[in-house]
Design a protein around this motif. Sequence first.
Motif, PDB file in Angstrom:
ATOM      1  N   ILE A 155       0.835  -1.206   0.000  1.00  0.00           N
ATOM      2  CA  ILE A 155       0.000   0.000   0.000  1.00  0.00           C
ATOM      3  C   ILE A 155       0.869   1.255   0.000  1.00  0.00           C
ATOM      4  O   ILE A 155       0.620   2.204  -0.750  1.00  0.00           O
ATOM      5  N   VAL A 156       1.915   1.256   0.831  1.00  0.00           N
ATOM      6  CA  VAL A 156       2.811   2.416   0.876  1.00  0.00           C
ATOM      7  C   VAL A 156       3.555   2.569  -0.447  1.00  0.00           C
ATOM      8  O   VAL A 156       3.761   3.685  -0.936  1.00  0.00           O
ATOM      9  N   PHE A 157       3.940   1.461  -1.061  1.00  0.00           N
ATOM     10  CA  PHE A 157       4.604   1.527  -2.362  1.00  0.00           C
ATOM     11  C   PHE A 157       3.659   2.091  -3.422  1.00  0.00           C
ATOM     12  O   PHE A 157       4.055   2.924  -4.233  1.00  0.00           O
ATOM     13  N   ALA A 158       2.413   1.638  -3.417  1.00  0.00           N
ATOM     14  CA  ALA A 158       1.436   2.151  -4.379  1.00  0.00           C
ATOM     15  C   ALA A 158       1.173   3.646  -4.140  1.00  0.00           C
ATOM     16  O   ALA A 158       1.065   4.421  -5.097  1.00  0.00           O
ATOM     17  N   ALA A 159       1.090   4.049  -2.873  1.00  0.00           N
ATOM     18  CA  ALA A 159       0.888   5.463  -2.571  1.00  0.00           C
ATOM     19  C   ALA A 159       2.104   6.287  -2.980  1.00  0.00           C
ATOM     20  O   ALA A 159       1.965   7.419  -3.458  1.00  0.00           O
ATOM     21  N   SER A 160       3.285   5.723  -2.818  1.00  0.00           N
ATOM     22  CA  SER A 160       4.504   6.418  -3.241  1.00  0.00           C
ATOM     23  C   SER A 160       4.525   6.605  -4.750  1.00  0.00           C
ATOM     24  O   SER A 160       4.841   7.693  -5.251  1.00  0.00           O
ATOM     25  N   THR A 161       4.187   5.566  -5.470  1.00  0.00           N
ATOM     26  CA  THR A 161       4.139   5.663  -6.925  1.00  0.00           C
ATOM     27  C   THR A 161       3.053   6.640  -7.373  1.00  0.00           C
ATOM     28  O   THR A 161       3.264   7.456  -8.278  1.00  0.00           O
ATOM     29  N   GLY A 162       1.902   6.570  -6.735  1.00  0.00           N
ATOM     30  CA  GLY A 162       0.809   7.473  -7.081  1.00  0.00           C
ATOM     31  C   GLY A 162       1.123   8.925  -6.766  1.00  0.00           C
ATOM     32  O   GLY A 162       0.797   9.823  -7.540  1.00  0.00           O
ATOM     33  N   ILE A 209       0.848  11.741  -9.562  1.00  0.00           N
ATOM     34  CA  ILE A 209      -0.265  12.679  -9.421  1.00  0.00           C
ATOM     35  C   ILE A 209       0.225  13.894  -8.635  1.00  0.00           C
ATOM     36  O   ILE A 209       0.831  13.737  -7.570  1.00  0.00           O
ATOM     37  N   PRO A 210      -0.016  15.098  -9.101  1.00  0.00           N
ATOM     38  CA  PRO A 210       0.486  16.286  -8.388  1.00  0.00           C
ATOM     39  C   PRO A 210      -0.140  16.419  -6.999  1.00  0.00           C
ATOM     40  O   PRO A 210      -1.307  16.071  -6.790  1.00  0.00           O
ATOM     41  N   GLN A 211       0.658  16.934  -6.060  1.00  0.00           N
ATOM     42  CA  GLN A 211       0.178  17.073  -4.684  1.00  0.00           C
ATOM     43  C   GLN A 211      -0.808  18.216  -4.522  1.00  0.00           C
ATOM     44  O   GLN A 211      -1.410  18.359  -3.467  1.00  0.00           O
ATOM     45  N   SER A 212      -0.978  19.027  -5.541  1.00  0.00           N
ATOM     46  CA  SER A 212      -1.940  20.119  -5.453  1.00  0.00           C
ATOM     47  C   SER A 212      -3.382  19.612  -5.542  1.00  0.00           C
ATOM     48  O   SER A 212      -4.309  20.324  -5.171  1.00  0.00           O
ATOM     49  N   THR A 213      -3.564  18.383  -6.013  1.00  0.00           N
ATOM     50  CA  THR A 213      -4.907  17.807  -6.060  1.00  0.00           C
ATOM     51  C   THR A 213      -5.209  17.101  -4.747  1.00  0.00           C
ATOM     52  O   THR A 213      -4.314  16.783  -3.967  1.00  0.00           O
ATOM     53  N   ARG A 214      -6.471  16.852  -4.514  1.00  0.00           N
ATOM     54  CA  ARG A 214      -6.877  16.192  -3.281  1.00  0.00           C
ATOM     55  C   ARG A 214      -6.366  14.754  -3.240  1.00  0.00           C
ATOM     56  O   ARG A 214      -5.896  14.284  -2.210  1.00  0.00           O
ATOM     57  N   LEU A 215      -6.442  14.050  -4.359  1.00  0.00           N
ATOM     58  CA  LEU A 215      -5.955  12.674  -4.425  1.00  0.00           C
ATOM     59  C   LEU A 215      -4.439  12.619  -4.226  1.00  0.00           C
ATOM     60  O   LEU A 215      -3.925  11.762  -3.504  1.00  0.00           O
ATOM     61  N   GLY A 216      -3.726  13.542  -4.846  1.00  0.00           N
ATOM     62  CA  GLY A 216      -2.273  13.566  -4.717  1.00  0.00           C
ATOM     63  C   GLY A 216      -1.820  13.838  -3.294  1.00  0.00           C
ATOM     64  O   GLY A 216      -0.885  13.210  -2.796  1.00  0.00           O
ATOM     65  N   SER A 217      -2.483  14.774  -2.623  1.00  0.00           N
ATOM     66  CA  SER A 217      -2.107  15.058  -1.237  1.00  0.00           C
ATOM     67  C   SER A 217      -2.483  13.902  -0.316  1.00  0.00           C
ATOM     68  O   SER A 217      -1.777  13.613   0.650  1.00  0.00           O
ATOM     69  N   SER A 218      -3.582  13.225  -0.610  1.00  0.00           N
ATOM     70  CA  SER A 218      -3.958  12.052   0.188  1.00  0.00           C
ATOM     71  C   SER A 218      -2.957  10.918   0.005  1.00  0.00           C
ATOM     72  O   SER A 218      -2.575  10.259   0.978  1.00  0.00           O
ATOM     73  N   LEU A 219      -2.526  10.697  -1.218  1.00  0.00           N
ATOM     74  CA  LEU A 219      -1.527   9.655  -1.471  1.00  0.00           C
ATOM     75  C   LEU A 219      -0.201   9.983  -0.787  1.00  0.00           C
ATOM     76  O   LEU A 219       0.456   9.102  -0.231  1.00  0.00           O
ATOM     77  N   PHE A 220       0.185  11.257  -0.812  1.00  0.00           N
ATOM     78  CA  PHE A 220       1.425  11.644  -0.142  1.00  0.00           C
ATOM     79  C   PHE A 220       1.311  11.473   1.367  1.00  0.00           C
ATOM     80  O   PHE A 220       2.267  11.075   2.032  1.00  0.00           O
TER      81      PHE A 220
END
Length: 130
Positions: free
Chosen positions: A34-41, A45-56
């Motif tokens: 899960i952490v690897f997938a979130a790291s790749t995502g 995906i840019p951190q300025s989006t909600r999904l990108g900041s959630s993944l980070f």
Amino acid sequence: MTGSIISALALLAYTAPESTFLPWSLPLGMGLGIVFAASTGSFLIPQSTRLGSSLFAVYLYGGMILFGAMLLHDVQRVLQTAEKLPFDPDRPDTFDPINAAMAMYMDCLNIFVRFVQLFALQEVAKRIKK
């Protein structure tokens, strides 16, 4: 700060009853995926989006929790291996303390990297507020 966290976790694993954290292998492996997938995502995906900041956030905070739990598991695994396997440098199937400690070293390094990232983000947030 990293040293105190790692020391506390290692002391907890050392003083816990035998094989308390050893059955955690499968959940830790899934958490690593899960952490690897979130790291790749978060890389894609840019951190300025909600999904990108959630993944980070999953990568940063989930990774810190995951590698803390992996440190608990690895300390008990090394202790159990050291107690059960004899040490004979001439035989290949004996206890090798250097290779056994590499997993703990990598856990400590990953926790340190996440602390550095967390403190860097806090510094950036302070500069933005000014």
